[in-house]
Design a protein around this motif. Structure first.
Motif, mmCIF file in Angstrom:
data_model
loop_
_atom_site.group_PDB
_atom_site.id
_atom_site.type_symbol
_atom_site.label_atom_id
_atom_site.label_comp_id
_atom_site.label_asym_id
_atom_site.label_seq_id
_atom_site.Cartn_x
_atom_site.Cartn_y
_atom_site.Cartn_z
ATOM 1 N N TYR A 73 -18.311 8.561 -5.993
ATOM 2 C CA TYR A 73 -16.982 9.102 -6.279
ATOM 3 C C TYR A 73 -17.032 9.825 -7.615
ATOM 4 N N ALA A 74 -16.883 11.150 -7.603
ATOM 5 C CA ALA A 74 -16.779 11.892 -8.857
ATOM 6 C C ALA A 74 -15.462 11.509 -9.527
ATOM 7 N N GLN A 75 -15.378 11.668 -10.835
ATOM 8 C CA GLN A 75 -14.164 11.338 -11.573
ATOM 9 C C GLN A 75 -13.508 12.579 -12.180
ATOM 10 N N ASN A 76 -14.317 13.467 -12.764
ATOM 11 C CA ASN A 76 -13.780 14.622 -13.475
ATOM 12 C C ASN A 76 -13.036 15.578 -12.557
ATOM 13 N N GLY A 77 -11.812 15.897 -12.954
ATOM 14 C CA GLY A 77 -10.999 16.831 -12.198
ATOM 15 C C GLY A 77 -10.476 16.281 -10.885
ATOM 16 N N CYS A 78 -10.669 14.999 -10.654
ATOM 17 C CA CYS A 78 -10.272 14.395 -9.382
ATOM 18 C C CYS A 78 -8.897 13.742 -9.474
ATOM 19 N N THR A 79 -8.238 13.663 -8.319
ATOM 20 C CA THR A 79 -6.948 12.992 -8.208
ATOM 21 C C THR A 79 -7.101 11.823 -7.254
ATOM 22 N N PHE A 80 -6.693 10.648 -7.717
ATOM 23 C CA PHE A 80 -6.703 9.435 -6.917
ATOM 24 C C PHE A 80 -5.252 9.062 -6.666
ATOM 25 N N ASN A 81 -4.776 9.379 -5.459
ATOM 26 C CA ASN A 81 -3.365 9.219 -5.111
ATOM 27 C C ASN A 81 -3.218 7.992 -4.213
ATOM 28 N N TYR A 82 -2.647 6.932 -4.759
ATOM 29 C CA TYR A 82 -2.460 5.674 -4.035
ATOM 30 C C TYR A 82 -1.107 5.699 -3.340
ATOM 31 N N VAL A 83 -1.129 5.606 -2.001
ATOM 32 C CA VAL A 83 0.079 5.770 -1.197
ATOM 33 C C VAL A 83 0.254 4.601 -0.224
ATOM 34 N N GLY A 84 -0.065 3.395 -0.670
ATOM 35 C CA GLY A 84 -0.068 2.231 0.209
ATOM 36 C C GLY A 84 1.301 1.832 0.730
ATOM 37 N N ARG A 85 1.264 1.153 1.873
ATOM 38 C CA ARG A 85 2.466 0.566 2.476
ATOM 39 C C ARG A 85 2.509 -0.934 2.242
ATOM 40 N N ALA A 86 1.520 -1.455 1.526
ATOM 41 C CA ALA A 86 1.445 -2.856 1.101
ATOM 42 C C ALA A 86 0.935 -2.839 -0.339
ATOM 43 N N ASN A 87 0.987 -3.972 -1.033
ATOM 44 C CA ASN A 87 0.446 -4.034 -2.385
ATOM 45 C C ASN A 87 -1.005 -3.572 -2.357
#
Length: 176
Positions: A73-87
């Motif tokens: 998983y690259a980190q630079n310039g990346c977007t990690f969008n968490y869209v869960g329906r549970a915790n």
């Protein structure tokens, strides 16, 4: 041969859900499929829409949206969008050094939590749109990044031995 799945620079991978349930789609090996190492790579500048309650994990963890043998998983310039329906938890893929990643907490309801699994830094942004972003005394976010919290977002910290602003981000702060 096992197989390779790559999210290329500028690309987005939305793991999605199975209908209206909380069951996240996961990238897994096909039972009875070709043998060999399976590889997942997310290049610099990609966006991942993460739906698993287990977030995204490094190999060989058997949880999260990606369950292949090798995971990068690259980190630079990346977007990690968490869209869960549970915790959710973020998972253990974040590096401890500062990178230009964006972390978005945009859960299904404002009562759900996204808990940071490892300490990390960002020089870009933590955006809490909906849900509760949770840090602990050992797993917290710091760096020069900005903070944005919408009206349906909440920041919660259990950092015990620090002074100053929380989270430990030094960029601009925007509250809706």
């Amino acid at each position: 041969n096992g197989g390779t799945f790559t999210v290329k620079t500028g690309g987005t991978l939305d793991f999605g859900f199975s209908g209206a349930t909380t069951t996240a789609f996961n990238l897994t090996e096909r039972p009875g499929g070709p043998t060999g190492t399976t590889v997942f790579t997310s290049q610099t500048g990609t966006t991942l829409r993460i739906t698993s309650a287990g977030g995204i994990m490094a190999a060989p963890a058997a949880s999260g949206n990606v369950l292949l043998d090798s995971r990068t998983y690259a980190q630079n310039g990346c977007t990690f969008n968490y869209v869960g329906r549970a915790n959710q938890v973020t998972g253990d893929i974040f590096t401890s050094g500062s990178t230009s990643k964006t972390i978005i907490c945009d859960l299904d309801t404002s009562a759900l939590t996204l808990t940071l699994s490892v300490p990390t830094q960002t020089s870009t942004l933590l955006n809490i749109k909906k849900g509760i972003f949770v840090e602990s005394n050992t797993n917290y976010l710091s760096g020069g990044g900005a903070l944005s919290i919408d009206a349906t977002g909440t920041y919660r910290s259990a950092i015990e031995n620090a002074t100053g602003n929380f989270p430990l981000l030094t960029g601009t702060r925007t509250f809706a």
